[in-house]
Scaffold this motif. Structure first.
Motif, short mmCIF file in Angstrom:
data_model
loop_
_atom_site.label_atom_id
_atom_site.label_comp_id
_atom_site.label_asym_id
_atom_site.label_seq_id
_atom_site.Cartn_x
_atom_site.Cartn_y
_atom_site.Cartn_z
N ALA A 218 0.85 -1.20 0.00
CA ALA A 218 0.00 0.00 0.00
C ALA A 218 0.88 1.24 0.00
N ASP A 219 0.31 2.32 -0.52
CA ASP A 219 0.97 3.62 -0.49
C ASP A 219 0.42 4.51 0.63
N TYR A 220 -0.81 4.20 1.02
CA TYR A 220 -1.57 5.09 1.92
C TYR A 220 -2.49 4.20 2.75
N VAL A 221 -2.31 4.19 4.06
CA VAL A 221 -3.11 3.33 4.93
C VAL A 221 -3.87 4.17 5.94
N ILE A 222 -5.18 3.94 6.03
CA ILE A 222 -6.05 4.68 6.93
C ILE A 222 -6.44 3.79 8.10
N GLY A 223 -6.22 4.29 9.32
CA GLY A 223 -6.71 3.59 10.49
C GLY A 223 -8.17 3.95 10.71
N SER A 224 -9.05 2.98 10.51
CA SER A 224 -10.49 3.24 10.49
C SER A 224 -11.21 2.68 11.71
N ARG A 225 -12.03 3.53 12.31
CA ARG A 225 -12.83 3.09 13.46
C ARG A 225 -14.12 2.40 13.02
N PHE A 226 -14.42 2.46 11.71
CA PHE A 226 -15.69 1.97 11.22
C PHE A 226 -15.62 0.62 10.50
N VAL A 227 -14.44 0.01 10.45
CA VAL A 227 -14.33 -1.31 9.83
C VAL A 227 -14.94 -2.36 10.75
N ASN A 228 -14.44 -2.43 11.99
CA ASN A 228 -15.00 -3.37 12.97
C ASN A 228 -15.98 -2.71 13.92
N LYS A 229 -16.07 -1.36 13.87
CA LYS A 229 -16.99 -0.59 14.70
C LYS A 229 -16.79 -0.87 16.18
N GLU A 230 -15.53 -0.81 16.60
CA GLU A 230 -15.19 -0.98 18.01
C GLU A 230 -14.63 0.32 18.55
N GLY A 231 -14.72 0.50 19.87
CA GLY A 231 -14.14 1.66 20.51
C GLY A 231 -14.98 2.91 20.30
N LYS B 90 -14.82 3.23 -2.24
CA LYS B 90 -15.45 3.32 -0.93
C LYS B 90 -14.40 3.42 0.18
N ILE B 91 -14.43 4.53 0.91
CA ILE B 91 -13.61 4.71 2.10
C ILE B 91 -14.56 5.02 3.25
N LYS B 92 -14.55 4.20 4.28
CA LYS B 92 -15.52 4.35 5.36
C LYS B 92 -15.20 5.51 6.30
N ASP B 93 -13.94 5.62 6.72
CA ASP B 93 -13.58 6.62 7.73
C ASP B 93 -12.76 7.73 7.07
N VAL B 94 -13.43 8.57 6.31
CA VAL B 94 -12.72 9.59 5.52
C VAL B 94 -12.17 10.73 6.37
N THR B 95 -12.60 10.86 7.61
CA THR B 95 -12.09 11.93 8.46
C THR B 95 -11.05 11.44 9.46
N SER B 96 -10.67 10.18 9.39
CA SER B 96 -9.67 9.67 10.32
C SER B 96 -8.34 10.37 10.08
N GLY B 97 -7.76 10.90 11.16
CA GLY B 97 -6.45 11.51 11.07
C GLY B 97 -5.34 10.55 11.40
N PHE B 98 -5.69 9.29 11.64
CA PHE B 98 -4.72 8.25 11.98
C PHE B 98 -4.38 7.51 10.69
N ARG B 99 -3.24 7.84 10.09
CA ARG B 99 -2.91 7.28 8.79
C ARG B 99 -1.40 7.23 8.58
N PRO C 161 -8.75 -1.76 10.39
CA PRO C 161 -9.47 -1.46 11.63
C PRO C 161 -8.55 -1.03 12.76
N VAL C 162 -8.97 0.02 13.48
CA VAL C 162 -8.30 0.44 14.71
C VAL C 162 -9.38 0.75 15.74
N VAL C 163 -8.98 0.78 16.98
CA VAL C 163 -9.88 1.19 18.06
C VAL C 163 -9.39 2.53 18.57
N MET C 164 -10.24 3.53 18.46
CA MET C 164 -9.86 4.86 18.92
C MET C 164 -10.37 5.12 20.33
#
Length: 242
Positions: A117-130, A155-164, A202-205
């Protein structure tokens, strides 16, 4: 800019933008230093008016001090300029409010190190935890996600995630140009239009422990209008260039 100076020991840099995060910044940096010493870090003190700068200096933390408040986009771009200047291969954005759990840094960095990957987003909405953010913000995030899907067929679920995390291509690109206000969706849009490999993991925020968010209702309305227009203009401009 005022640079604190540091010795590069890793190919991965953690960029921590901080504006008036005096109540949080010591905990964040100490968690990184004690738990994840394999990564380098830099705190971007974005013209803070509280004791953030004093804490950074007294504790000897690696940091860059902006003489004025540049806003989140300007602070992050400063971090990418630092990463480019020091020759890092991977840069990770980690918010200065403590919501991003550094335990997931390895997860979002590894696909870049493996050249998957060139760009990885840590998303809270993949597993919907935290912590899932407020209902109002989740509605806004879904709207922006749907807008990018319609315009780019991606499709990008967590487009506002600043964890990347991003690779050297984006370190160089973002060091030269980065969206200023509420930049996360616009930066994702830019990555999609460049046809780069984007991965959402997926990440847990965590919920902010101290301090308050700078985004109130009025700023949220401004955010939605501005980002929507910027995304549409970005898509049109890429269409014209092709």
């Amino acid at each position: 800019m005022t640079y604190s100076g540091s010795t590069k020991k890793s190919n991965v840099l953690i960029i921590i933008p901080a504006y008036n995060e005096g109540e949080n910044i010591k905990n964040i940096v100490e968690e990184l230093r004690s738990g994840y010493p394999q990564y380098d870090y830099v705190v971007i003190n974005d013209g803070s008016s509280d004791d953030t700068g004093k804490i950074l200096r007294e504790q000897g933390y690696n940091h860059v001090t902006c003489p004025i408040n540049l806003g989140i986009g300007g602070a992050i771009q400063t971090g990418y300029q630092y990463a480019k200047e020091k020759g890092y291969d991977v840069a990770v954005q980690l918010d200065g409010d403590g919501q991003h759990d550094p335990a997931y840094i390895g997860d979002i960095v590894q696909p870049i190190l493996d050249d998957e990957a060139d760009y990885v987003i840590g998303s809270r909405f993949v597993n919907k935890e935290g912590f899932q953010s407020s209902v109002t913000r989740r509605i806004g995030i879904r709207f922006l996600s749907a807008l990018i899907t319609v315009l780019c067929l991606r499709k990008i679920k967590d487009v506002t995630s600043g964890f990347r995390a991003v690779n050297k291509f984006f370190i160089n690109a973002f060091a030269s140009s980065y969206p200023i206000d509420y930049p996360e969706p616009e930066a994702i849009m830019d990555a999609v239009m460049r046809r780069k490999r984007i991965m959402e993991l997926p990440v847990v925020m965590r919920e902010r422990e101290t301090g308050t968010s700078s985004i109130n209702l009025r700023r949220s309305v401004y955010y939605m209008i501005k980002v929507t227009l910027d995304i549409i203009v970005c898509r049109i401009s890429y269409g014209i260039r092709r």
